[in-house]
Scaffold this motif. Structure first.
Motif, PDB file in Angstrom:
ATOM      1  N   HIS A  70       0.479  -0.945  -0.120  1.00 31.96           N
ATOM      2  CA  HIS A  70       0.133  -0.267  -0.329  1.00 31.96           C
ATOM      3  C   HIS A  70       0.911   0.733   0.031  1.00 31.96           C
ATOM      4  CE1 HIS A  70      -3.834  -2.503   1.829  1.00 31.96           C
ATOM      5  NE2 HIS A  70      -3.508  -2.512   0.863  1.00 31.96           N
ATOM      6  N   GLU A  73       2.477   1.968  -3.473  1.00 36.50           N
ATOM      7  CA  GLU A  73       1.077   2.661  -4.214  1.00 36.50           C
ATOM      8  C   GLU A  73       1.399   3.900  -4.343  1.00 36.50           C
ATOM      9  OE1 GLU A  73      -0.466   1.106  -6.866  1.00 36.50           O
ATOM     10  OE2 GLU A  73       0.519  -0.758  -6.432  1.00 36.50           O
ATOM     11  N   ASP A 141      -9.524   5.440  -7.848  1.00 31.19           N
ATOM     12  CA  ASP A 141      -9.762   3.783  -8.295  1.00 31.19           C
ATOM     13  C   ASP A 141      -9.428   3.016  -7.219  1.00 31.19           C
ATOM     14  OD1 ASP A 141     -10.742   1.094  -9.771  1.00 31.19           O
ATOM     15  OD2 ASP A 141      -8.819   1.482  -9.935  1.00 31.19           O
ATOM     16  N   GLY A 145      -9.802   0.111  -3.536  1.00 35.84           N
ATOM     17  CA  GLY A 145      -9.441  -1.017  -3.549  1.00 35.84           C
ATOM     18  C   GLY A 145      -8.636  -0.827  -2.351  1.00 35.84           C
ATOM     19  N   HIS A 148     -10.230  -1.813   0.847  1.00 35.37           N
ATOM     20  CA  HIS A 148     -11.341  -2.864   0.938  1.00 35.37           C
ATOM     21  C   HIS A 148     -10.577  -4.114   1.612  1.00 35.37           C
ATOM     22  CE1 HIS A 148     -12.729  -6.962  -1.456  1.00 35.37           C
ATOM     23  NE2 HIS A 148     -13.251  -6.377  -0.123  1.00 35.37           N
ATOM     24  N   ASP A 149      -9.484  -4.223   1.663  1.00 35.64           N
ATOM     25  CA  ASP A 149      -7.906  -4.131   1.962  1.00 35.64           C
ATOM     26  C   ASP A 149      -8.182  -4.276   3.610  1.00 35.64           C
ATOM     27  OD1 ASP A 149      -6.609  -5.337  -0.424  1.00 35.64           O
ATOM     28  OD2 ASP A 149      -4.982  -4.285  -0.437  1.00 35.64           O
TER      29      ASP A 149
END
Ligand SMILES: [Fe+2]
Ligand SMILES: [Fe+2]
Length: 168
Positions: A70, A73, A141, A145, A148-149
């Motif tokens: 994460h 990202e 987006d 994601g 959600h994790d």
């Protein structure tokens, strides 16, 4: 005309420079939260002692790589938005609840600390999803994601907590 207005609204355009900086700030905060989570999960995944600690240690151990991913990202997205990923001297710790417990068999302390950290991330990412809505779909987006994790992580540890509260 439609094409022109679509171009003007792109997050990389000059017109949205101010908004872009705001998103870079949100991304930077997210980046640091992930980095601190990695530190906290490493420490607790090693420190915990006892028969019942194994499951928690393994689960934290698996999460470390996910949280590190994460951070990477978020860092990449900072760069794409013309920002700079900060250096370590800018780091400020915040995760009081995830400091090692007095007793390393105190699993409930760690489980509650994990839930607090995941909740903090979930709140920040929900804010980011709102802040980017209609403006920066790519960041939105990405954050959806990752959100959600974090929801999955929190749910797992809520399950652990339930078990320990029943056993207590
Ligand atoms: Fe994360
Ligand atoms: Fe997480």
């Amino acid at each position: 005309m439609a094409t022109q207005s679509a171009t003007a609204r792109d997050i990389l355009s000059d017109e949205l420079a101010e908004k872009r900086e705001e998103i870079v700030e949100l991304l930077t905060r997210a980046y640091w939260m992930e980095i601190e989570t990695v530190m906290s999960y490493i420490a607790n995944s090693i420190n915990l002692d006892g028969v019942r600690a194994q499951e928690i240690r393994e689960s934290l151990g698996e999460d470390i790589e996910e949280e590190l991913g994460h951070a990477q990202e978020f860092g990449k997205r900072i760069k794409e938005l013309y920002g700079v990923v900060p250096g370590s001297l800018e780091f400020h710790a915040e995760q009081h609840e995830l400091q090692p417990p007095d007793e390393q068999t105190d699993l409930v302390h760690v489980i509650k600390g994990v839930i607090a950290a995941e909740t903090g991330a979930i709140e920040h990412y929900n804010r980011m999803i709102e802040a980017t809505d209609g403006i920066d779909w790519v960041t939105q987006d990405l954050v959806i994601g990752i959100l959600h994790d974090e929801q999955r992580h929190r749910r797992l540890f809520e399950g652990f907590l339930r078990e320990f509260e029943v056993a207590a």
